[in-house]
Scaffold this motif. Structure first.
Motif, PDB file in Angstrom:
ATOM      1  N   VAL A   1       0.867  -1.156   0.122  1.00 45.79           N
ATOM      2  CA  VAL A   1       0.070  -0.062   0.147  1.00 45.79           C
ATOM      3  C   VAL A   1       0.854   1.273   0.142  1.00 45.79           C
ATOM      4  O   VAL A   1       1.848   1.344   0.595  1.00 45.79           O
ATOM      5  N   THR A   2       0.475   2.218  -0.799  1.00 46.23           N
ATOM      6  CA  THR A   2       1.276   3.511  -0.954  1.00 46.23           C
ATOM      7  C   THR A   2       0.893   4.260   0.434  1.00 46.23           C
ATOM      8  O   THR A   2       0.058   4.522   0.830  1.00 46.23           O
ATOM      9  N   GLY A   3       2.278   4.744   1.028  1.00 48.86           N
ATOM     10  CA  GLY A   3       2.386   5.361   2.120  1.00 48.86           C
ATOM     11  C   GLY A   3       3.182   6.564   2.284  1.00 48.86           C
ATOM     12  O   GLY A   3       3.383   7.149   3.495  1.00 48.86           O
ATOM     13  N   THR A   4       3.616   7.169   1.376  1.00 49.34           N
ATOM     14  CA  THR A   4       4.230   8.490   1.321  1.00 49.34           C
ATOM     15  C   THR A   4       4.064   9.431   0.298  1.00 49.34           C
ATOM     16  O   THR A   4       3.361   8.909  -0.716  1.00 49.34           O
ATOM     17  N   ALA A   5       4.228  10.648   0.705  1.00 51.19           N
ATOM     18  CA  ALA A   5       3.861  11.592  -0.478  1.00 51.19           C
ATOM     19  C   ALA A   5       4.697  11.451  -1.782  1.00 51.19           C
ATOM     20  O   ALA A   5       3.989  11.562  -2.907  1.00 51.19           O
ATOM     21  N   ASP A   6       5.991  11.162  -1.791  1.00 49.40           N
ATOM     22  CA  ASP A   6       6.484  10.889  -3.090  1.00 49.40           C
ATOM     23  C   ASP A   6       6.007   9.861  -3.773  1.00 49.40           C
ATOM     24  O   ASP A   6       5.807  10.008  -5.062  1.00 49.40           O
ATOM     25  N   SER A   7       5.667   8.735  -2.995  1.00 45.39           N
ATOM     26  CA  SER A   7       5.072   7.680  -3.827  1.00 45.39           C
ATOM     27  C   SER A   7       3.800   7.688  -4.457  1.00 45.39           C
ATOM     28  O   SER A   7       3.531   7.479  -5.740  1.00 45.39           O
ATOM     29  N   THR A   8       3.131   8.555  -3.837  1.00 44.33           N
ATOM     30  CA  THR A   8       1.716   8.936  -4.413  1.00 44.33           C
ATOM     31  C   THR A   8       1.849   9.867  -5.289  1.00 44.33           C
ATOM     32  O   THR A   8       1.244   9.860  -6.321  1.00 44.33           O
ATOM     33  N   ARG A   9       2.748  10.911  -5.311  1.00 43.74           N
ATOM     34  CA  ARG A   9       2.983  11.735  -6.731  1.00 43.74           C
ATOM     35  C   ARG A   9       3.620  10.991  -7.638  1.00 43.74           C
ATOM     36  O   ARG A   9       2.911  11.214  -8.870  1.00 43.74           O
ATOM     37  N   LEU A  10       4.435  10.000  -7.564  1.00 40.26           N
ATOM     38  CA  LEU A  10       4.977   9.379  -8.621  1.00 40.26           C
ATOM     39  C   LEU A  10       3.765   8.418  -9.347  1.00 40.26           C
ATOM     40  O   LEU A  10       3.548   8.216 -10.592  1.00 40.26           O
ATOM     41  N   LEU A  11       3.064   7.674  -8.464  1.00 42.01           N
ATOM     42  CA  LEU A  11       1.895   6.871  -9.012  1.00 42.01           C
ATOM     43  C   LEU A  11       0.758   8.034  -9.672  1.00 42.01           C
ATOM     44  O   LEU A  11       0.506   7.437 -10.966  1.00 42.01           O
ATOM     45  N   ALA A  12       0.503   9.131  -9.063  1.00 38.77           N
ATOM     46  CA  ALA A  12      -0.423   9.931  -9.963  1.00 38.77           C
ATOM     47  C   ALA A  12      -0.009  10.344 -11.010  1.00 38.77           C
ATOM     48  O   ALA A  12      -0.593  10.583 -12.118  1.00 38.77           O
ATOM     49  N   GLU A  13       1.287  10.694 -11.213  1.00 41.57           N
ATOM     50  CA  GLU A  13       2.054  10.932 -12.591  1.00 41.57           C
ATOM     51  C   GLU A  13       2.090   9.855 -13.537  1.00 41.57           C
ATOM     52  O   GLU A  13       1.730  10.075 -14.815  1.00 41.57           O
ATOM     53  N   ARG A  14       2.437   8.800 -13.165  1.00 44.12           N
ATOM     54  CA  ARG A  14       2.517   7.614 -14.130  1.00 44.12           C
ATOM     55  C   ARG A  14       0.964   7.105 -14.367  1.00 44.12           C
ATOM     56  O   ARG A  14       0.770   6.514 -15.644  1.00 44.12           O
ATOM     57  N   HIS A  15       0.158   7.273 -13.647  1.00 44.11           N
ATOM     58  CA  HIS A  15      -1.303   7.004 -13.984  1.00 44.11           C
ATOM     59  C   HIS A  15      -2.261   8.283 -13.676  1.00 44.11           C
ATOM     60  O   HIS A  15      -3.016   8.220 -12.892  1.00 44.11           O
ATOM     61  N   PRO A  16      -2.208   9.058 -14.650  1.00 41.78           N
ATOM     62  CA  PRO A  16      -3.115  10.198 -14.421  1.00 41.78           C
ATOM     63  C   PRO A  16      -4.696  10.205 -14.479  1.00 41.78           C
ATOM     64  O   PRO A  16      -5.333  10.999 -14.039  1.00 41.78           O
ATOM     65  N   ASP A  17      -5.139   8.856 -14.997  1.00 40.03           N
ATOM     66  CA  ASP A  17      -6.548   8.552 -14.693  1.00 40.03           C
ATOM     67  C   ASP A  17      -6.746   7.589 -13.736  1.00 40.03           C
ATOM     68  O   ASP A  17      -7.985   7.333 -13.471  1.00 40.03           O
ATOM     69  N   ALA A  18      -5.752   7.352 -12.643  1.00 37.31           N
ATOM     70  CA  ALA A  18      -6.218   6.375 -11.590  1.00 37.31           C
ATOM     71  C   ALA A  18      -6.937   7.172 -10.683  1.00 37.31           C
ATOM     72  O   ALA A  18      -6.812   8.252 -10.495  1.00 37.31           O
TER      73      ALA A  18
END
Length: 231
Positions: A151-168
């Motif tokens: 499970v994603t648990g850091t601000a950096d990981s959240t940002r990277l996921l959101a950038e890689r998956h803009p429609d997530a």
């Protein structure tokens, strides 16, 4: 043929779904012909257990018509609210790949041979099943739901996921694996999630488990009339 198979990770999610279907049945508005089964947490357990359920049903001469992965999950801030409901347009194995100095490389970019039966990194929701779900749940957010092993648990990981998956719109831990099992069995697949917490730094004070389970029951109640034996 039997109807729809709904799989959840844990029993409490299954109980929430069953409560909604039972309310429909008591009101005479549907809810029958749906099997609800907890299959375990994480991609490995969920995929293996779903495949076994499908194989046993087929061997018994009563195969399922479709598979729905359902449960609670984390929502991307600004894309879906805590307590909201999400329908996956596709389910992606977000952490299936390799790290590199230049960032994450998904499996389909690593040159590995991928089959056409769910061997890549995503499973698209069946358009007819998704359309049925959307009609019954018009307020639900629709977008990519990520499947993760951690499970994603850091601000950096959240940002990277959101950038890689803009429609997530959300992340959970089982949808992609359940989708692979359904796809390899030749069955329609979809994923439904209700949101218990925002994705990001773990703050249990911001988690709303009770609201998410209540939303899951409400979603099942709304779906009961349309997800009967016909599915």
């Amino acid at each position: 043929m039997t109807g729809l198979l709904v799989v959840t990770a844990v029993p409490v999610e299954a109980e929430a779904v069953r409560a909604g279907l039972a309310a429909c049945a008591a009101a005479g508005s549907g809810g029958q012909g749906v099997t609800v089964a907890p299959v375990g947490v994480g991609p490995g357990a969920a995929g293996a257990a779903t495949a076994r359920l499908l194989a046993l049903a087929e061997a018994a001469g009563r195969p399922y018509r479709a598979v729905l992965s359902a449960g609670i999950g984390g929502g991307f801030p600004g894309r879906v609210e805590v307590g909201g409901t999400v329908l996956a347009s596709r389910s992606i194995a977000a952490d299936l790949g390799a790290e590199s100095p230049d960032g994450f490389i998904p499996l389909d970019e690593l040159g590995m041979p991928l089959d056409q039966l769910g061997g890549g990194i995503l499973v698209d929701a069946d358009p007819v099943l998704l359309g049925t779900l959307r009609q019954a749940l018009p307020a639900a957010a629709v977008g990519t739901v990520l499947t993760v092993g951690t499970v994603t648990g850091t601000a950096d990981s959240t940002r990277l996921l959101a950038e890689r998956h803009p429609d997530a719109v959300a992340e959970a831990m089982e949808g992609y694996a359940v989708g692979v099992a359904a796809t390899q069995a030749g069955l329609p697949f979809a994923e439904l999630r209700t949101i218990s917490n925002p994705i990001g730094p773990r703050d249990r004070g911001n988690w709303r488990m009770r609201e998410a389970f209540a939303a899951l029951t409400a979603a099942a109640t709304a779906l009961g009339p349309v997800l009967g034996p016909g599915w």
